[in-house]
Design a protein around this motif. Structure first.
Motif, PDB file in Angstrom:
ATOM      1  N   LYS A  22       0.837  -1.212   0.000  1.00  0.00           N
ATOM      2  CA  LYS A  22       0.000   0.000   0.000  1.00  0.00           C
ATOM      3  C   LYS A  22       0.871   1.261   0.000  1.00  0.00           C
ATOM      4  O   LYS A  22       0.660   2.160  -0.797  1.00  0.00           O
ATOM      5  N   HIS A  26       1.076   3.972  -2.945  1.00  0.00           N
ATOM      6  CA  HIS A  26       0.623   5.290  -2.516  1.00  0.00           C
ATOM      7  C   HIS A  26       1.710   6.345  -2.799  1.00  0.00           C
ATOM      8  O   HIS A  26       1.448   7.402  -3.352  1.00  0.00           O
ATOM      9  N   ARG A  41      -3.128  13.256   0.045  1.00  0.00           N
ATOM     10  CA  ARG A  41      -3.052  12.195   1.049  1.00  0.00           C
ATOM     11  C   ARG A  41      -3.697  12.633   2.362  1.00  0.00           C
ATOM     12  O   ARG A  41      -3.507  13.774   2.796  1.00  0.00           O
ATOM     13  N   LEU A 106      -6.825  10.526  -0.542  1.00  0.00           N
ATOM     14  CA  LEU A 106      -6.350   9.138  -0.530  1.00  0.00           C
ATOM     15  C   LEU A 106      -6.074   8.670   0.900  1.00  0.00           C
ATOM     16  O   LEU A 106      -5.292   9.271   1.631  1.00  0.00           O
ATOM     17  N   CYS A 108      -4.743   5.497   3.181  1.00  0.00           N
ATOM     18  CA  CYS A 108      -3.986   4.245   3.124  1.00  0.00           C
ATOM     19  C   CYS A 108      -4.169   3.615   4.501  1.00  0.00           C
ATOM     20  O   CYS A 108      -3.463   3.961   5.445  1.00  0.00           O
TER      21      CYS A 108
END
Ligand code: ADP
Ligand code: 5GP
Length: 199
Positions: A22, A26, A41, A106, A108
């Motif tokens: 990930k 990412h 992010r 995003l 993660c």
């Protein structure tokens, strides 16, 4: 239309077992010129100690357990989970601000967090990342060198359970070779986020 309608961004979740890749995917995504301006992010909060050169506010927001629990009680997380003995959570305000600016955010996060986001935001884009096999996952965790033997064993045991949740995700991305997996991720995002092609 005279006034341009500002489109709200979308929540993108990358989750999957620890060691699946990930962070690697990412990092590639956030450096890519085609996504750099449109995907931001989310910086998670955690109660685990900072490792190496990690800095508060850059990799994570490092909080005490007391502070984290206060933030849980006051509803400041979009989702939170206990992952391998520490709390991790996504600050809600940050996600809201990014979405309001028209950008995509995003996340993660682990599989528990992914499930929670799906419940709260049904329109989120959920991508499950996995290795071609558990054997490969074990080798990558050992090669990464960040976890002791017992910690690798716990991650593998947890991974076997997490893999059963892959069916709840819109996309399952097998991280076999990095170039191929990243190419597939890129294709998923271009298809699912049509706003990218207008930027
Ligand atoms: P996660 O963030 O899901 O825990 P990482 O991104 O840290 O996983 O990846 C785990 C390890 O596997 C790292 O050492 C990374 O460099 C390596 N790795 C990631 N993708 C691949 C790949 N496609 N092939 C081989 N090694 C990989
Ligand atoms: P690490 O401590 O290795 O950085 O992360 C451990 C695990 O916690 C990883 O699987 C990572 O994806 C997950 N994680 C990181 N941030 C969050 C978060 O905000 N929420 C949840 N649920 N998991 C997170």
């Amino acid at each position: 239309m005279s006034a341009e309608k500002r489109t709200q961004g979308r929540v993108i979740v990358l989750s999957g077992p620890s060691g699946a890749g990930k962070t690697t995917l990412h990092d590639l995504l956030l450096k890519a010129p085609e996504f750099r301006r449109s995907i931001v992010r989310s910086i998670s909060a955690t109660t685990r100690a900072a490792r190496g050169k990690e800095k508060h506010g850059r990799e994570y927001l490092f909080f005490s357990k007391k502070m984290f629990e206060h933030k849980i009680r006051s509803g400041q997380f979009l989702e939170w989970a206990n992952v391998f003995g520490n709390y991790y959570g996504t600050p809600l305000k940050n996600v809201r601000d990014i979405l309001r600016s028209g950008k995509n955010v995003l996340l993660c996060i682990d599989v528990q967090g992914g499930q929670e986001v799906k419940k709260k935001i049904p329109q989120a884009l959920l991508i499950f990342v996995k290795t071609p096999s558990l054997k490969e996952l074990q080798e990558r965790l050992i090669r990464r060198g960040t976890d002791a033997k017992e910690s690798v064993a716990l991650r593998l045991k947890t991974a076997a359970k997490e893999l059963t949740k892959a069916k709840h995700y819109q996309h399952v991305l097998v991280n076999d070779t990095l170039t191929r997996a990243y190419g597939e991720l890129e294709a998923i995002l271009k298809k699912e986020l049509p706003s990218l092609s207008r930027r």
